[in-house]
Design a protein around this motif. Sequence first.
Motif, PDB file in Angstrom:
ATOM      1  N   TYR A   1       0.838  -1.201   0.000  1.00 42.72           N
ATOM      2  CA  TYR A   1       0.000   0.000   0.000  1.00 42.72           C
ATOM      3  C   TYR A   1       0.871   1.248   0.000  1.00 42.72           C
ATOM      4  CZ  TYR A   1      -4.190  -2.667   0.238  1.00 42.72           C
ATOM      5  OH  TYR A   1      -5.205  -3.504  -0.106  1.00 42.72           O
TER       6      TYR A   1
ATOM      7  N   ARG B   1      -2.284 -11.384  12.047  1.00 46.36           N
ATOM      8  CA  ARG B   1      -3.494 -11.950  11.443  1.00 46.36           C
ATOM      9  C   ARG B   1      -4.126 -13.015  12.341  1.00 46.36           C
ATOM     10  NH1 ARG B   1      -6.383 -12.553   6.811  1.00 46.36           N
ATOM     11  NH2 ARG B   1      -7.344 -14.594   6.680  1.00 46.36           N
TER      12      ARG B   1
ATOM     13  N   ARG C   1      -0.786  -4.767  -4.653  1.00 47.44           N
ATOM     14  CA  ARG C   1       0.238  -5.794  -4.481  1.00 47.44           C
ATOM     15  C   ARG C   1       1.496  -5.384  -5.236  1.00 47.44           C
ATOM     16  NH1 ARG C   1      -2.996  -6.858  -1.203  1.00 47.44           N
ATOM     17  NH2 ARG C   1      -3.991  -8.845  -0.740  1.00 47.44           N
TER      18      ARG C   1
ATOM     19  N   CYS D   1     -10.179 -11.260   4.029  1.00 48.06           N
ATOM     20  CA  CYS D   1     -10.650 -10.396   5.125  1.00 48.06           C
ATOM     21  C   CYS D   1     -10.814 -11.198   6.418  1.00 48.06           C
ATOM     22  CB  CYS D   1     -11.981  -9.777   4.724  1.00 48.06           C
ATOM     23  SG  CYS D   1     -12.780  -8.909   6.066  1.00 48.06           S
TER      24      CYS D   1
END
Length: 495
Positions: free
Chosen positions: A114, A139, A363, A427
């Motif tokens: 990003y 995560r 990406r 997600c």
Amino acid sequence: MKEFAVGFFWYSPLLVLLFFVSHRLLFLARRKSKEQLNLPPGSSNEGWPFIGKTFDFIKPHPSTTIGEFMKDRLQRYGKIYRSHLFGAPAIVSADPDMNRFVLQNEGKLFEANYPKTMGDVLGKWAMLLVNGDMHKTLRSIAVNSTNPVRIRSHILSDLDFHVQKLLKDLPINSPFSASEMAKKITFNVMASQVLSMDPDEPDNKWLRKEYMDFMRGLCSSFPVNLPGTVYGKAVKCRQNILKFMLKKMNERRKIGKEYDDFLGMVVLQTNLSEEQKLDLLLSMLFAGFETTSTAISLVVFFLEACPKAVSQLREEHLGIVRKKQHAGDSPDLQWNDYKEMEFTQCVINETLRLGNVVSYVHRKALQDITYKGFFIPSGYTILPVFSAIHLNPDYYKDPEKFDPWRWLQIKKPGDKFLPFCGGPRLCAGIDLAKVEMSIFIHHLVLKYQWELAEPDIPISYPFIEFHKELPIKVRPYHCMEDNNDHVSNVKSLPN
Ligand code: HEM
């Protein structure tokens, strides 16, 4: 020996020059041979220096369309093309196979990448920005906090409470903003799940205000940290929010009691630094708030124009309420009730397909790769664009139509439906988001009829906004004589 030393003294600059020239020639030759390999069509030098065609790519457009830039490039080049975006040569993909290939090879051939400016606001340990082992660690904490078992045992009743509390007293027949309502619901849910905060606490209002300014800056199209800019304000808000979270964390430590919320889980992580813990808390608030509130606004928007779907939803949800009454069960929603909301899932899928809450992800190629005959050079930005697949007539008949019934036929959409991304970065809140939307739909259709007070449409900036904040008017829906019996725990709500 002396002659050699003198000779070397005179010739060494020449040798250095020769070395650099040959190195440069080799580099150019390698690049030329790479260019001769089959790069995707388009140009990675187009547009302004550094910026390239970024502004054309992100130019605001209805989120139910793909925008002019994308439309033009797809017509000219096909589903995989080259451009210069977000400061780097880029490959854009509207090809389901290529998108799957990119997402499944996360961490091996590609990784999330990003724009660096997001780090100033989200923090350098934000989940969207980290890769490798640190991403896996963060995560797993996030996934554990929102897995279906936890939703069933802890979260569902909390969601039910917050949705009902907000929907209880909507102003009748006088316009209000449905976007604002959706933001309040999702913020209250996230503040409760992350920090165990009650919506009526004064801190909750303060935090929500800080958070709104933080989000405004994060979504700004001018991400420069200068005083007076919305982005500069967001960086300030980030510091205020982190200070608040740190205070909460220290209070918890003093009390020594274990709390069953996300902060409680994070406090126990001994392998994370304080800075990492705070960025993780902020990541969860951010990821769970903006996306779900947008999705809820889109539900209100699309259903308003589709009365047939609303009446089918009512049938489904009245059926659930009647069944519970018949069995003498508590009126509070349970996991089994959620599992019976079959048509509701069709409405949610169609909302996410046509509304495109997240239309693409960022990406980067980690090495030179050849895919479908195209050469993808190492370091290139790769943008898998989901909206261009969701709105492609080859995959969805009449893609511009809100048609939830299409999902009764589509059982496994696979790579042609990726509103929540895919692969190792799927997600982390996918189940939570679906349950939250389902509970919202349940109470909305049972309690109210609604219409737009003024025309409005969702615009992709690329974060979605309704220009007029989606103004609606509601009327109570009286269909069951005891229609309000299902909202049992609202009666015991604090004012
Ligand atoms: C309709 C609602 C939602 C949509 C459309 C959505 C969509 C997405 C997408 C597309 C990504 C992938 C980003 C990327 O790969 O670069 C993502 C990641 C993520 N989402 Fe959601 N999301 C939603 C709701 C939620 C909720 C409610 C939560 C949590 C409470 C959440 C937590 C996360 C997290 C933690 C990540 C990062 C996952 C990772 O990097 O491994 N999301 N979401």
